[in-house]
Design a protein around this motif. Structure first.
Motif, mmCIF file in Angstrom:
data_model
loop_
_atom_site.group_PDB
_atom_site.id
_atom_site.type_symbol
_atom_site.label_atom_id
_atom_site.label_comp_id
_atom_site.label_asym_id
_atom_site.label_seq_id
_atom_site.Cartn_x
_atom_site.Cartn_y
_atom_site.Cartn_z
ATOM 1 N N LEU A 1 0.708 -1.291 -0.054
ATOM 2 C CA LEU A 1 0.071 -0.239 -0.056
ATOM 3 C C LEU A 1 0.755 1.433 0.136
ATOM 4 O O LEU A 1 0.431 2.237 -0.651
ATOM 5 N N GLU A 2 1.813 1.227 0.806
ATOM 6 C CA GLU A 2 2.891 2.479 0.941
ATOM 7 C C GLU A 2 3.460 2.430 -0.440
ATOM 8 O O GLU A 2 3.504 3.868 -0.932
ATOM 9 N N TYR B 1 4.089 5.990 -5.370
ATOM 10 C CA TYR B 1 4.307 6.458 -6.799
ATOM 11 C C TYR B 1 3.091 7.241 -7.318
ATOM 12 O O TYR B 1 3.033 7.955 -8.036
ATOM 13 N N LYS B 2 1.977 7.141 -6.386
ATOM 14 C CA LYS B 2 0.744 7.948 -7.116
ATOM 15 C C LYS B 2 0.951 9.425 -6.944
ATOM 16 O O LYS B 2 0.727 10.138 -7.489
ATOM 17 N N PHE B 3 1.633 9.625 -5.648
ATOM 18 C CA PHE B 3 1.920 11.042 -5.528
ATOM 19 C C PHE B 3 3.465 11.326 -5.553
ATOM 20 O O PHE B 3 3.800 12.610 -5.190
ATOM 21 N N GLU B 4 4.179 10.773 -6.147
ATOM 22 C CA GLU B 4 5.497 10.777 -6.373
ATOM 23 C C GLU B 4 6.358 11.473 -5.046
ATOM 24 O O GLU B 4 7.081 11.947 -5.177
ATOM 25 N N ALA C 1 -0.350 15.037 3.984
ATOM 26 C CA ALA C 1 0.082 14.746 5.211
ATOM 27 C C ALA C 1 -1.067 13.741 5.912
ATOM 28 O O ALA C 1 -0.613 12.961 6.678
ATOM 29 N N TYR C 2 -2.221 14.062 5.611
ATOM 30 C CA TYR C 2 -3.268 12.882 6.405
ATOM 31 C C TYR C 2 -2.946 11.644 5.965
ATOM 32 O O TYR C 2 -3.368 10.675 6.738
ATOM 33 N N LEU C 3 -2.757 11.310 4.659
ATOM 34 C CA LEU C 3 -2.428 9.939 4.146
ATOM 35 C C LEU C 3 -1.228 9.584 4.786
ATOM 36 O O LEU C 3 -1.128 8.126 5.168
ATOM 37 N N GLN C 4 -0.112 10.265 4.956
ATOM 38 C CA GLN C 4 0.952 9.789 5.485
ATOM 39 C C GLN C 4 0.707 9.372 7.130
ATOM 40 O O GLN C 4 1.317 8.526 7.709
#
Length: 227
Positions: free
Chosen positions: A163-164, A169-172, A177-180
């Motif tokens: 998943l990580e 790669y989706k966000f290069e 921040a909330y996804l992280q």
């Protein structure tokens, strides 16, 4: 790894990739044999499954450029350690270190370095055990030591890492921040899950051993009654 300079670029590329592909086959076979031996001796399978891959030309070029290296075959061989990669997936964290030790003890395997992201996770929560090794590929002109990166992780760690990887790669590499934060929280859950699954497995083994001792005791009583 010495590739004849008389070869043109295409021939050099083919020769290098042949070596990496052969190294994957060699180390995969070794790992499968070690796993089968473990099953034979201990009746326990420490490895759930094995994945292997060769980096694509596009990935190799991008990584060299990202690190600031000229795109040459020499730089590719010298600077990159993960062109040939093996991922070993196991059930429990304790299996990881056992498998790593089994590989290290192979006489023709040389461990170049280890990165233990289980004891020392990355800031984002990534956990895995990395080894970069060399293994000799025996050609007509003699052996050629070839690098392979080995990653060993649990099923839960692999699910998280997959998943990580997609998010990265989706966000290069610049995920919101909330996804992280959510990803880091998931890493904590994975760590807890691995711990609970290990404890549960230990409890199952202890119960099984107690039942075997009880059964063995009953068998001894039955034999005494017959004599």
């Amino acid at each position: 790894m010495n590739i004849p300079k008389s070869f043109n670029q295409v021939d050099q590329w083919k020769s290098v990739m042949f070596l990496y592909d052969s190294a994957l086959k060699e180390i995969s076979t070794k790992i499968e044999i070690l796993n089968n031996e473990f099953v034979h001796i201990y009746n326990y399978n420490p490895i759930e499954h094995i994945k292997s891959r060769l980096k694509t030309p596009d990935s190799i070029v991008k990584k060299l450029k990202r690190y600031g290296y000229d795109v040459t075959i020499d730089n590719m061989v010298e600077k990159l350690n993960d062109i040939a990669g093996i991922r070993i997936i196991c059930s429990f964290t304790s299996d990881i270190y056992q498998i790593a030790e089994m590989i290290t003890k192979q006489s023709d395997v040389t461990v170049l370095y280890v990165k233990d992201y289980i004891k020392y996770p990355k800031p984002n929560g990534y956990k895995s055990y990395h080894m970069v090794i060399t293994i000799p590929i025996y050609l007509t002109d003699g052996p050629v030591d070839t690098k392979v990166e080995i990653q060993i992780r649990t099923i839960a760690m692999d699910f998280w890492a997959s998943l990580e990887h997609k998010i990265y790669y989706k966000f290069e590499g610049n995920a919101p921040a909330y996804l992280q934060q959510e990803l880091k929280a998931c890493a904590d859950v994975v760590n807890m899950l691995d711990g609970k699954m290990f404890s549960l497995n230990q409890a199952i083994l202890e119960l099984s051993e107690a039942q075997q001792r009880e059964t063995a005791g009953e068998d001894m009583i039955d034999e005494d009654e017959l004599t």
